[in-house]
Design an enzyme around this catalytic site. Structure first.
Site, PDB file in Angstrom:
ATOM      1  CD1 TRP A 137      -3.793   4.997  -2.981  1.00 34.03           C
ATOM      2  CD2 TRP A 137      -2.194   5.366  -1.368  1.00 34.03           C
ATOM      3  NE1 TRP A 137      -4.275   5.654  -2.282  1.00 34.03           N
ATOM      4  CE2 TRP A 137      -3.390   5.967  -1.263  1.00 34.03           C
ATOM      5  CE3 TRP A 137      -1.356   5.640  -0.367  1.00 34.03           C
ATOM      6  CZ2 TRP A 137      -3.736   7.137  -0.287  1.00 34.03           C
ATOM      7  CZ3 TRP A 137      -1.578   6.657   0.756  1.00 34.03           C
ATOM      8  CH2 TRP A 137      -2.699   7.310   0.696  1.00 34.03           C
ATOM      9  CG  ASP A 193     -13.511   0.670  -1.086  1.00 35.19           C
ATOM     10  OD1 ASP A 193     -12.199   0.625  -1.123  1.00 35.19           O
ATOM     11  OD2 ASP A 193     -14.438   0.880  -0.150  1.00 35.19           O
ATOM     12  CD  GLU A 196      -7.682   6.229  -1.645  1.00 34.27           C
ATOM     13  OE1 GLU A 196      -7.307   6.772  -0.808  1.00 34.27           O
ATOM     14  OE2 GLU A 196      -7.015   6.235  -2.776  1.00 34.27           O
TER      15      GLU A 196
HETATM   16  C1  NOJ Z   1      -5.861   6.361   3.123  1.00 39.93           C
HETATM   17  C2  NOJ Z   1      -7.109   6.251   2.315  1.00 39.93           C
HETATM   18  O1  NOJ Z   1      -7.198   7.335   1.688  1.00 39.93           O
HETATM   19  C3  NOJ Z   1      -8.588   6.278   3.218  1.00 39.93           C
HETATM   20  O2  NOJ Z   1      -9.567   6.108   2.268  1.00 39.93           O
HETATM   21  C4  NOJ Z   1      -8.280   5.172   3.824  1.00 39.93           C
HETATM   22  O3  NOJ Z   1      -9.665   5.076   4.678  1.00 39.93           O
HETATM   23  C5  NOJ Z   1      -7.134   5.062   4.907  1.00 39.93           C
HETATM   24  N1  NOJ Z   1      -5.990   5.309   3.876  1.00 39.93           N
HETATM   25  C6  NOJ Z   1      -7.092   4.020   5.977  1.00 39.93           C
HETATM   26  O4  NOJ Z   1      -6.960   2.777   5.189  1.00 39.93           O
HETATM   27  C1  NOJ Z   2      -9.645   9.268   1.071  1.00 40.68           C
HETATM   28  C2  NOJ Z   2     -11.208   8.955   0.439  1.00 40.68           C
HETATM   29  O1  NOJ Z   2     -11.451   7.545   1.084  1.00 40.68           O
HETATM   30  C3  NOJ Z   2     -10.870   8.549  -1.139  1.00 40.68           C
HETATM   31  O2  NOJ Z   2     -12.248   8.499  -1.535  1.00 40.68           O
HETATM   32  C4  NOJ Z   2     -10.237   9.962  -1.748  1.00 40.68           C
HETATM   33  O3  NOJ Z   2     -10.075   9.631  -3.063  1.00 40.68           O
HETATM   34  C5  NOJ Z   2      -8.979  10.403  -1.045  1.00 40.68           C
HETATM   35  N1  NOJ Z   2      -9.319  10.499   0.349  1.00 40.68           N
HETATM   36  C6  NOJ Z   2      -8.621  11.835  -1.369  1.00 40.68           C
HETATM   37  O4  NOJ Z   2      -9.538  12.555  -1.107  1.00 40.68           O
END
Ligand code: NOJ
Ligand code: NOJ
Length: 524
Positions: A137, A193, A196
């Site tokens: 992650w 950020d 993620e």
């Molecule tokens: C999963 C993350 O939760 C999301 O924020 C991100 O855009 C995608 N992975 C692609 O990197």
């Molecule tokens: C993806 C988002 O980008 C992130 O900010 C969030 O924490 C997760 N999804 C879970 O909702």
């Protein structure tokens, strides 16, 4: 005093409410959003089977995307909403939920995880049975501990006002102190950020970290935990200085120091609403919602989405549109998000709260393009609430804000369910269903529109003094930067110490653009 102001604003506000569409949406969506949010919290939420007590699932979706985890960030923002509603007297039924959250976080904070132990915190998400998620992650994400402590400190302050000092000192303080020692000790390390994706320094993370230390210092003083105050105060000062460095002289906040994008990002609007402190007025240093920097940023951010989503085509520039995380986004199709569209409206409603409370609004050369949306002849200056300019602008801003809520209303199905995204071409729902954070964002924007003022966290009257003085003419601050610099081409810098002539002011040390490479020394 606060209560009087709040009631005054509530009373005044119904007179300015312009949009009956939005009024109608709020009355139907409010209870649905509250129910949707609570359905996603264990142990008894109807859509969160398997989640332990006080555990917030991000969404019940368990495939494409699999969001059946508990994120520290989402949970803290959801609970900030719940705690604000309970402590401001808006919903007296939520106390048991809050106790459950405290219990869950006391456990989860201690679970060793791929980011490390509690002192090396920042693990973004856990399994809903409170065990570590061990898959790959984007980690660490250092906004989580700050957001959690912000929520818990709001709760602690309320309990102190109820004379429940023992519980605050014995149960809440240890969790809060762990989080804030982590913030104070690690804010200058790179972070993924909030989306993620980008591993660098990030405006949202820095802004909420700054708030967390300021609030933590006040709580520490209130309960006699004064040993942390000096170091937290130093680091809060450094954070406030560092925050300034994200400002881009093109008129917006660059969201991340890395990432290689335009930098226009909901990150910055979310930071503004989650660090709103009405007592600070339109303070620019803390990027308050009505500050000229935050309004210029809002306009730049919003306009970046007008051409990328076809549902926005043909909408006038002074009207609200659908917005998403950032214009370059392609995740799950790269569509608008409910929570980002509503965040824009919330920043604007927060601004109206302050302008009405202070009885004036100020237009600077930086915010002039924003104010021109509502009054093409307005000039730089201060306009008292008795002037027609004030009325024209505040009415225009409220209509503009209502336009973002109306966009969400238009693309909310009749059952009131809010997913993560809605289609950029036809507004239908996409990505994770029943996103808990979407529901929280609806509840907070509805409260802001009604004039509800969250409690102050101490943004008022701060000054930007920072830097570690290294003698007569330089200040130095160490960063562990893992990103491309603004000069391009240089990646994976570690332990840079920026030394700037102190006559320029220490904030120059935090702005690589101004400080310049010649002043940067590389240590390893
Ligand atoms: C999963 C993350 O939760 C999301 O924020 C991100 O855009 C995608 N992975 C692609 O990197
Ligand atoms: C993806 C988002 O980008 C992130 O900010 C969030 O924490 C997760 N999804 C879970 O909702």
């Amino acid at each position: 005093m606060l209560f009087t102001t709040l009631c005054g604003l509530l009373a005044v506000h119904s007179a300015w409410a312009q949009s009956s569409t939005v009024d109608a949406y709020i009355s139907t969506e409010s209870p649905l959003a509250k129910a949707g949010l609570l359905a996603n919290i264990g142990p008894s939420g109807s859509k969160s089977s398997g989640a332990l007590s006080g555990i917030v699932i991000a969404s019940p979706s368990n495939v494409n995307p699999d969001y059946l985890y508990t994120w520290t960030r989402d949970s803290a923002l959801v609970y900030q909403t719940i705690i604000d509603q309970y402590t401001l007297g808006l919903d007296s039924t939520l106390r048991g939920e809050i106790d459950n959250y405290v219990g869950a976080q006391a456990i989860i904070q201690q679970v060793s995880n791929p980011s490390g132990t509690i002192t090396t915190g920042g693990e973004p998400k856990f399994n809903i049975d409170e065990t570590a998620f061990t898959g790959a992650w984007g980690r660490p994400q250092r906004d989580g501990p700050a957001l959690r402590s912000n929520a818990l400190i709001t709760w602690a302050n309320y309990l102190l006002s109820e004379d429940n000092t023992t519980y605050v000192s014995n149960t809440l303080w240890p969790i809060i102190q762990n989080d804030l020692d982590y913030v104070a000790g690690n804010w200058n390390q790179t972070t993924f950020d909030l989306w993620e994706e980008v591993d660098s320094s990030s405006f949202f993370t820095t802004a909420v970290q700054h708030r967390s230390l300021r609030q933590g210092i006040q709580l520490a003083n209130a309960i006699g935990q004064t040993s942390v105050v000096s170091s937290w105060t130093t680091q809060a000062g450094n954070l406030l200085c560092f925050l300034q460095s994200f400002w881009n002289t093109a008129g917006f906040i660059t969201a991340n120091t890395g990432g290689g994008r335009s930098g226009k990002d909901a990150n910055t609007v979310l930071a503004s609403i989650h660090t709103f402190d009405a007592a600070a007025g339109c303070d620019a240093l803390t990027f308050q919602p009505c500050s000229d920097v935050a309004l210029s940023n809002l306009l730049t951010y919003v306009d970046a989405f007008r051409s990328v989503y076809s549902i926005n085509s043909g909408v006038a520039e002074s009207a609200g549109v659908a917005t998403g995380r950032y214009p370059e986004d392609s995740y799950q199709g790269g569509n608008p998000w409910y929570l980002t569209t509503l965040a824009v409206a919330e920043q604007l409603y927060d601004s109206l709260i302050v302008w009405n409370a202070q009885g004036s609004l100020n237009v600077t050369s930086l915010s002039l393009p924003f104010f021109h949306l509502f009054d093409s002849s307005v000039a730089v200056g201060t306009y008292a609430s008795s002037t027609s300019t004030f009325t024209t602008i505040t009415t225009g801003v409220e209509n503009y804000a209502d336009g973002f809520v109306a966009t969400v209303a238009k693309y909310t199905p009749s059952d009131g369910e809010l997913s993560e995204q809605y289609s950029k071409t036809d507004g239908s729902q996409l990505s994770a269903v029943d996103l808990t954070w979407s529901y929280a964002s609806a509840l907070t924007v509805f409260d802001a529109r009604a004039g509800v003022i969250p409690v102050s966290w101490g943004a008022k009257g701060l000054s930007s003094t920072c830097g570690i003085s290294t003698g007569g003419d330089t200040v130095a601050v160490t960063f562990n930067v893992d990103a491309t610099t603004v000069f391009g081409g240089i990646k994976h810098l570690h332990l840079w110490v920026c030394r700037c002539p102190s006559k320029l002011g220490p904030e120059y040390c935090f702005a690589p653009k101004l400080c310049g490479l010649p002043h940067m020394e590389h240590y390893g």
